[in-house]
Design a protein around this motif. Structure first.
Motif, PDB file in Angstrom:
ATOM      1  N   VAL A 130      -1.525  -7.615 -10.828  1.00 27.72           N
ATOM      2  CA  VAL A 130      -2.741  -6.824 -11.056  1.00 27.72           C
ATOM      3  C   VAL A 130      -3.938  -7.255 -10.202  1.00 27.72           C
ATOM      4  O   VAL A 130      -5.037  -6.752 -10.392  1.00 27.72           O
ATOM      5  N   GLY A 131      -3.733  -8.185  -9.259  1.00 29.18           N
ATOM      6  CA  GLY A 131      -4.812  -8.560  -8.349  1.00 29.18           C
ATOM      7  C   GLY A 131      -5.427  -9.917  -8.635  1.00 29.18           C
ATOM      8  O   GLY A 131      -5.763 -10.667  -7.721  1.00 29.18           O
ATOM      9  N   VAL A 132      -5.605 -10.244  -9.936  1.00 29.05           N
ATOM     10  CA  VAL A 132      -6.196 -11.534 -10.308  1.00 29.05           C
ATOM     11  C   VAL A 132      -5.392 -12.149 -11.451  1.00 29.05           C
ATOM     12  O   VAL A 132      -4.985 -11.438 -12.377  1.00 29.05           O
TER      13      VAL A 132
ATOM     14  N   VAL B 107      -5.482 -16.452  -2.579  1.00 33.91           N
ATOM     15  CA  VAL B 107      -6.597 -17.389  -2.688  1.00 33.91           C
ATOM     16  C   VAL B 107      -6.472 -18.066  -4.046  1.00 33.91           C
ATOM     17  O   VAL B 107      -6.252 -17.391  -5.055  1.00 33.91           O
TER      18      VAL B 107
ATOM     19  N   VAL C  10      -6.145 -15.030  -6.666  1.00 32.27           N
ATOM     20  CA  VAL C  10      -6.655 -13.703  -6.302  1.00 32.27           C
ATOM     21  C   VAL C  10      -5.897 -13.220  -5.067  1.00 32.27           C
ATOM     22  O   VAL C  10      -5.718 -13.982  -4.111  1.00 32.27           O
TER      23      VAL C  10
ATOM     24  N   PRO D 140      -5.954 -11.354  -1.824  1.00 28.12           N
ATOM     25  CA  PRO D 140      -6.960 -10.810  -0.899  1.00 28.12           C
ATOM     26  C   PRO D 140      -6.582  -9.424  -0.371  1.00 28.12           C
ATOM     27  O   PRO D 140      -7.446  -8.707   0.140  1.00 28.12           O
ATOM     28  N   ASN D 141      -5.310  -9.033  -0.507  1.00 28.63           N
ATOM     29  CA  ASN D 141      -4.896  -7.699  -0.058  1.00 28.63           C
ATOM     30  C   ASN D 141      -5.475  -6.589  -0.928  1.00 28.63           C
ATOM     31  O   ASN D 141      -5.367  -5.415  -0.585  1.00 28.63           O
ATOM     32  N   CYS D 142      -6.047  -6.960  -2.073  1.00 29.40           N
ATOM     33  CA  CYS D 142      -6.708  -5.961  -2.914  1.00 29.40           C
ATOM     34  C   CYS D 142      -8.037  -5.524  -2.318  1.00 29.40           C
ATOM     35  O   CYS D 142      -8.665  -4.582  -2.807  1.00 29.40           O
ATOM     36  N   PHE D 143      -8.489  -6.243  -1.303  1.00 26.39           N
ATOM     37  CA  PHE D 143      -9.793  -5.923  -0.710  1.00 26.39           C
ATOM     38  C   PHE D 143      -9.571  -5.518   0.757  1.00 26.39           C
ATOM     39  O   PHE D 143      -8.557  -4.887   1.048  1.00 26.39           O
ATOM     40  N   ALA D 144     -10.470  -5.885   1.654  1.00 28.79           N
ATOM     41  CA  ALA D 144     -10.353  -5.434   3.046  1.00 28.79           C
ATOM     42  C   ALA D 144      -9.082  -5.977   3.723  1.00 28.79           C
ATOM     43  O   ALA D 144      -8.732  -7.140   3.527  1.00 28.79           O
ATOM     44  N   PRO D 145      -8.394  -5.139   4.503  1.00 28.70           N
ATOM     45  CA  PRO D 145      -7.194  -5.606   5.216  1.00 28.70           C
ATOM     46  C   PRO D 145      -7.541  -6.710   6.231  1.00 28.70           C
ATOM     47  O   PRO D 145      -8.710  -6.915   6.555  1.00 28.70           O
TER      48      PRO D 145
ATOM     49  N   PHE E 148      -7.387  -9.980   6.061  1.00 27.74           N
ATOM     50  CA  PHE E 148      -8.173 -11.099   5.523  1.00 27.74           C
ATOM     51  C   PHE E 148      -7.950 -12.389   6.307  1.00 27.74           C
ATOM     52  O   PHE E 148      -8.897 -13.082   6.674  1.00 27.74           O
TER      53      PHE E 148
ATOM     54  N   ARG F  48      -9.677 -12.621   9.646  1.00 31.48           N
ATOM     55  CA  ARG F  48     -11.113 -12.906   9.526  1.00 31.48           C
ATOM     56  C   ARG F  48     -11.360 -14.359   9.136  1.00 31.48           C
ATOM     57  O   ARG F  48     -12.306 -14.985   9.580  1.00 31.48           O
TER      58      ARG F  48
ATOM     59  N   LYS G  81     -10.608   0.902  -2.915  1.00 31.02           N
ATOM     60  CA  LYS G  81      -9.274   0.444  -3.301  1.00 31.02           C
ATOM     61  C   LYS G  81      -9.401  -0.160  -4.697  1.00 31.02           C
ATOM     62  O   LYS G  81     -10.413  -0.791  -4.999  1.00 31.02           O
TER      63      LYS G  81
ATOM     64  N   THR H 149      -7.208  -1.983  -8.282  1.00 26.58           N
ATOM     65  CA  THR H 149      -6.066  -2.381  -9.118  1.00 26.58           C
ATOM     66  C   THR H 149      -6.635  -2.553 -10.529  1.00 26.58           C
ATOM     67  O   THR H 149      -7.856  -2.458 -10.713  1.00 26.58           O
ATOM     68  N   PRO H 150      -5.780  -2.820 -11.543  1.00 29.18           N
ATOM     69  CA  PRO H 150      -6.340  -2.955 -12.907  1.00 29.18           C
ATOM     70  C   PRO H 150      -7.465  -3.994 -13.002  1.00 29.18           C
ATOM     71  O   PRO H 150      -8.387  -3.835 -13.790  1.00 29.18           O
ATOM     72  N   SER H 151      -7.416  -5.062 -12.194  1.00 28.52           N
ATOM     73  CA  SER H 151      -8.447  -6.085 -12.340  1.00 28.52           C
ATOM     74  C   SER H 151      -9.363  -6.230 -11.124  1.00 28.52           C
ATOM     75  O   SER H 151     -10.268  -7.067 -11.126  1.00 28.52           O
ATOM     76  N   THR H 152      -9.134  -5.445 -10.067  1.00 32.30           N
ATOM     77  CA  THR H 152      -9.971  -5.593  -8.869  1.00 32.30           C
ATOM     78  C   THR H 152     -10.486  -4.245  -8.369  1.00 32.30           C
ATOM     79  O   THR H 152      -9.924  -3.206  -8.692  1.00 32.30           O
TER      80      THR H 152
ATOM     81  N   TRP I  83     -12.408  -2.815  -4.486  1.00 33.11           N
ATOM     82  CA  TRP I  83     -13.088  -3.027  -3.215  1.00 33.11           C
ATOM     83  C   TRP I  83     -14.042  -1.859  -3.037  1.00 33.11           C
ATOM     84  O   TRP I  83     -13.622  -0.698  -3.073  1.00 33.11           O
TER      85      TRP I  83
ATOM     86  N   VAL J 291     -16.235 -12.504   3.782  1.00 36.52           N
ATOM     87  CA  VAL J 291     -14.926 -12.447   4.438  1.00 36.52           C
ATOM     88  C   VAL J 291     -13.967 -11.563   3.642  1.00 36.52           C
ATOM     89  O   VAL J 291     -13.287 -10.701   4.190  1.00 36.52           O
ATOM     90  N   MET J 292     -13.931 -11.762   2.332  1.00 37.08           N
ATOM     91  CA  MET J 292     -12.983 -11.006   1.507  1.00 37.08           C
ATOM     92  C   MET J 292     -13.316  -9.512   1.481  1.00 37.08           C
ATOM     93  O   MET J 292     -12.421  -8.671   1.457  1.00 37.08           O
ATOM     94  N   ALA J 293     -14.611  -9.201   1.497  1.00 36.00           N
ATOM     95  CA  ALA J 293     -15.021  -7.794   1.410  1.00 36.00           C
ATOM     96  C   ALA J 293     -14.909  -7.073   2.756  1.00 36.00           C
ATOM     97  O   ALA J 293     -15.044  -5.847   2.810  1.00 36.00           O
TER      98      ALA J 293
ATOM     99  N   TYR K 167     -20.171 -11.885   8.037  1.00 31.88           N
ATOM    100  CA  TYR K 167     -20.107 -13.240   7.473  1.00 31.88           C
ATOM    101  C   TYR K 167     -20.599 -14.222   8.515  1.00 31.88           C
ATOM    102  O   TYR K 167     -20.689 -13.877   9.704  1.00 31.88           O
TER     103      TYR K 167
END
Lengths: 309, 309
Positions: free
Chosen positions: A59-61, A88, A232, A234-239, A241, A244, B26, B28-31, B33, B201-203, B207
């Motif tokens: 679920v991302g976290v 992470v 966490v 990181p693929n749930c956010f900006a590609p 990662f 960067r 983007k 998920t249930p817990s995240t 972006w 970085v994650m978003a 940075y």
């Protein structure tokens, strides 16, 4: 190696249960509350971090709190498990009271370390830090050398900053990161509180002055430490990662250094350099005292001693 | 009040979009972006924290990263929204480069604040801190007073600790929490890195040295700041969390103080005391400079000035 005797003493007098299996008390898709059942901290920690990793993949976290735990060794060990999976990772633990809150004459929080591990292709960012100005070990080194302490490391029994390493060691009141109030020591104190809240208080374990003192001879009560393990994805956010992250690290390392002999490092670089040196040397060099302890432990528990080259 | 002119300048030259509506890229249930679409930081922040709160209520944790954001004001504002819902909240943001990494002659991270807010019945724990030793504002105050800086606050252009407030202000190289390397400044530097990784970085926002300089006259490019908002439901772990938080706070506050006139505080106490004093006084007293700026802003934008008692 340094902690081996303490772990064994705790096991010998049954204040830690060497055969405990951690169990999940409560669960949601992204959280778990775990009872470490007074097992070894590393056993509880690996169990919890692996659970956090599983949840992060789903679920991302994953956010897992443990009560009933013990000293878990290196805080950075657990984030490293998450990093191997491309995640992470974070871990925090409370510890025995040893830090004086800003304005306080007595200790009420531990060294309460926090760790963050971030994968970055062949590189990484691995922060593992006590929230005190320094760990007790650094006070001990100055004491053995007979050298004074810098300002901002530790207090005397009256609550004043002391440069006397022997007095600091006897007092057991480290200062928070930052040192005195004028240098924002209340921020380090606040961070120590953050760690205790997210680990001890949230897990329903001991916290603050409820945590027992921890001694070389073993304690006669269970520690009931609290810990938190976070993973966490990181693929749930900006590609991209990790790309960067490499650039982030390289921007920091390429800062012009004040002293050309001392390049700017990123969290974890010092340890990477040390590990490379150990590999090149073909092993770790231990201090005579450590070898002696190791020898006497092997006799006491009737096991083969560690073999040396 | 202090930042109002900067926000208005950014809006006036369109480097911030006052009508932007943040959007979820983007989920998920817990995240989530989020693209802040270059809106005001407070608009983006409230949107993201409310989303994190919703997710925390559903699955235990909400972790929301925003790119395309701007200066979001007080970091502690967002955790306070979570606290109102009985949740633990965190927020972090990266900012314009102003802190010199340990060993560096130049700035490569911002003051990168982090905040944790924890509900505790009628009490609370609210940490809101820059990861630099001090904020720029404190350097400015010393400068205006013509007073020297304590060691460990800021560097001169050669990368040495400076006590010269004017030189420090011109150089713009704050030291990380902890100050110099001997006092573990690398921990504050590591924390500044942690904040930038989890936000910028994650978003996929700017940075480190990619973040623009921010000026009173307004910048001519979008800031594209990164921010992270986290909400956690303490009911997913041990019951009676807020009761334990009250006890935790009270253990800290009841420590014997070094100076009997200065009781030990908990994160957020100072602000609570200040707010009570403001209520008793019937209002906030502003400095003549602030009132003058306010007056000239009202003329410039042709709106009614703030009314004063």
């Amino acid at each position: 190696m340094n902690r081996l005797e303490m772990y064994l003493n705790d096991l010998a007098i049954n204040s830690t249960d060497g055969s405990a299996v951690p169990k999940i008390l409560k669960e949601t898709p992204s959280t778990a509350w775990v009872d470490g059942c007074n097992g070894l901290g590393a056993v509880v920690g690996n169990f919890c971090m692996d659970l956090a990793i599983k949840k992060a993949k789903q679920v991302g976290v994953g956010w897992v709190c443990a009560k009933g735990s013990n000293h878990y060794g290196i805080a950075g060990w657990y984030p490293m498990r998450a990093m191997k999976e491309g995640l992470v990772g974070m871990s925090m633990t409370n510890t025995s009271p040893l830090m004086a809150p800003t304005r306080s004459k007595e200790a009420a929080l531990g060294t309460n370390p926090l760790s963050l591990g971030v994968p970055a292709k062949d590189d990484k960012f691995l922060l593992d830090m006590a929230t005190t100005a320094v760990a007790v070990g650094k006070i001990e080194i100055q004491r053995r050398k007979g050298a004074p302490l810098p300002d901002g490391w530790a207090q005397d029994p009256e609550g004043r900053v002391t440069n006397d390493a022997e007095l600091a060691f006897q007092t057991g009141c480290l200062m928070p990161l930052g040192g005195p109030e004028i240098n924002s020591g209340y921020k380090g104190y606040g961070l120590g509180g953050l760690v205790d809240i997210l680990s001890g208080v949230m897990a329903g374990a001991n916290y603050s002055t409820k945590v027992r003192k921890w001694t070389h001879t073993g304690a006669n009560t269970a520690a009931d430490l609290g810990q938190v393990f976070i993973a966490v994805d990181p693929n749930c956010f900006a590609p991209d990662f990790e790309e960067r992250m490499c650039d982030f690290n390289s921007r920091l390392r390429s800062c012009t250094p004040t002293d050309p002999e001392k390049p700017v490092l990123v969290a974890g670089d010092k340890e990477t350099i040390n590990m490379k040196a150990v590999d090149e040397a073909g092993g770790i060099e231990y201090l005579p005292n450590q070898l002696k302890t190791c020898e006497s432990l092997s006799q006491r528990f009737n096991v083969n001693p560690i073999r040396f080259i």
